[in-house]
Design an enzyme around this catalytic site. Structure first.
Site, short mmCIF file in Angstrom:
data_model
loop_
_atom_site.label_atom_id
_atom_site.label_comp_id
_atom_site.label_asym_id
_atom_site.label_seq_id
_atom_site.Cartn_x
_atom_site.Cartn_y
_atom_site.Cartn_z
N GLY A 1 42.10 43.00 51.33
CA GLY A 1 42.04 43.14 49.88
C GLY A 1 40.78 43.78 49.35
N ILE A 2 40.30 43.23 48.24
CA ILE A 2 39.10 43.77 47.61
C ILE A 2 37.90 43.69 48.53
CG2 ILE A 2 37.44 43.37 45.75
CD1 ILE A 2 39.82 42.58 43.96
N GLY A 3 37.78 42.60 49.27
CA GLY A 3 36.65 42.44 50.17
C GLY A 3 36.56 43.54 51.21
N TYR B 1 43.90 29.05 38.63
CA TYR B 1 43.21 30.28 39.04
C TYR B 1 42.20 30.69 37.97
CZ TYR B 1 42.58 35.06 40.76
OH TYR B 1 42.04 36.24 41.24
N THR C 1 32.09 38.10 52.28
CA THR C 1 33.01 37.04 52.67
C THR C 1 34.41 37.42 52.22
OG1 THR C 1 32.83 35.73 50.62
CG2 THR C 1 31.16 35.35 52.32
N GLY C 2 35.40 37.07 53.00
CA GLY C 2 36.75 37.51 52.67
C GLY C 2 36.90 39.01 52.83
#
Length: 260
Positions: A18-20, A152, A13-14
């Site tokens: 980025g990291i995903g 966060y 997911t995501g």
């Protein structure tokens, strides 16, 4: 290292950025198939162009009712999900006194509940089959909260608790649940944040980053931003290693002064 992932299936997911995205790329490099999700169709399409063969994607908002099931059904069209990487999240610096109740609930929905919703579906299927692996993307902020974004840190701490509790459900099976804690990573969101600071100060982004490790993260041992691909390598190891379960793996460059 060969993790034996040829033909296996990961849902990230995501995974459109980025990291995903780096995680999906790492799994594909090991021979796995990847299903990714992203909020915007154009971002998913761009990510699929980068990932190439072996990747499928769906644009969906996992904070909306029914989207978790739609994504799970889409992923399972090509077979069971062997690995779930919960990578949806938003990073935003916001002063505590300017963060409203609505803001807090929004951060919670995006950073925590998207992972809860997907795990509720996919982990259940894994437990029924008796095998599978789930990884939550937390953050160093989960154990080292920062005053400039308490919302966060709180959400990332919550993920640690959820992950460990779900790992207890896997006892006696070949299902595993773990969490990774990345440190400052050079994602697009972090770059935009540093660029905005640089523009305000009239300096380069490189100077902002250097100042960051001098002034804000002085405990960092590597004293640089981490590449998403470096985090992805750790996620892959955590996800695919049969003996790792119920743990939180740090990948934060030594910013946390702890031996555990």
């Amino acid at each position: 290292m060969d993790y034996g992932l040829a033909g296996r299936h990961v849902l990230v997911t995501g995974g459109a950025s980025g990291i995903g995205l780096a995680v999906a790329r790492a799994f594909i490099a090991e021979g796995a198939r990847a299903t990714i999700s992203g909020l915007e169709a154009r971002d998913v399409a761009t990510a699929l162009d980068h990932l190439g063969a072996g990747a499928r994607g769906l644009a969906c908002d996992l904070t909306a009712a029914g989207e978790d099931r739609r994504l799970a059904d889409f992923a399972e069209e090509t077979g069971p999900v062997d690995f779930l990487v919960n990578s949806v999240g938003i990073f935003e610096v916001r002063p505590f006194f300017e963060t409203t109740d609505a803001d807090w609930f929004h951060y919670f929905d995006v950073n925590v509940m998207t992972a809860v919703r997907m795990s509720r579906i996919v982990l259940k299927s894994m437990l029924e089959r008796g095998e599978g692996s789930v990884v939550f993307i937390s953050s160093e902020s989960g154990v080292k909260p920062q005053a400039w974004m308490p919302h966060y840190g709180a959400m990332k701490t919550c993920l640690l608790g959820v992950s460990r509790a779900l790992a207890e459900l896997t006892r006696g099976t070949r299902v595993r649940v773990n969490t990774i804690l990345p440190g400052p990573t050079e994602t697009a969101a972090v770059r935009r944040y540093h660029e905005a600071i640089a523009a305000g100060r009239g300096v380069t982004r490189e100077q902002v980053v250097a100042d960051y490790f001098d002034e804000t993260e002085p405990t960092s041992l590597i004293r640089r931003l981490i590449a998403p691909e470096e985090i992805a390598a750790s996620v892959l190891h955590l996800a695919a290693s049969p003996s790792l379960n119920g743990m939180a793996m740090r990948a934060e460059g030594g910013t946390i002064r702890s031996i555990l």
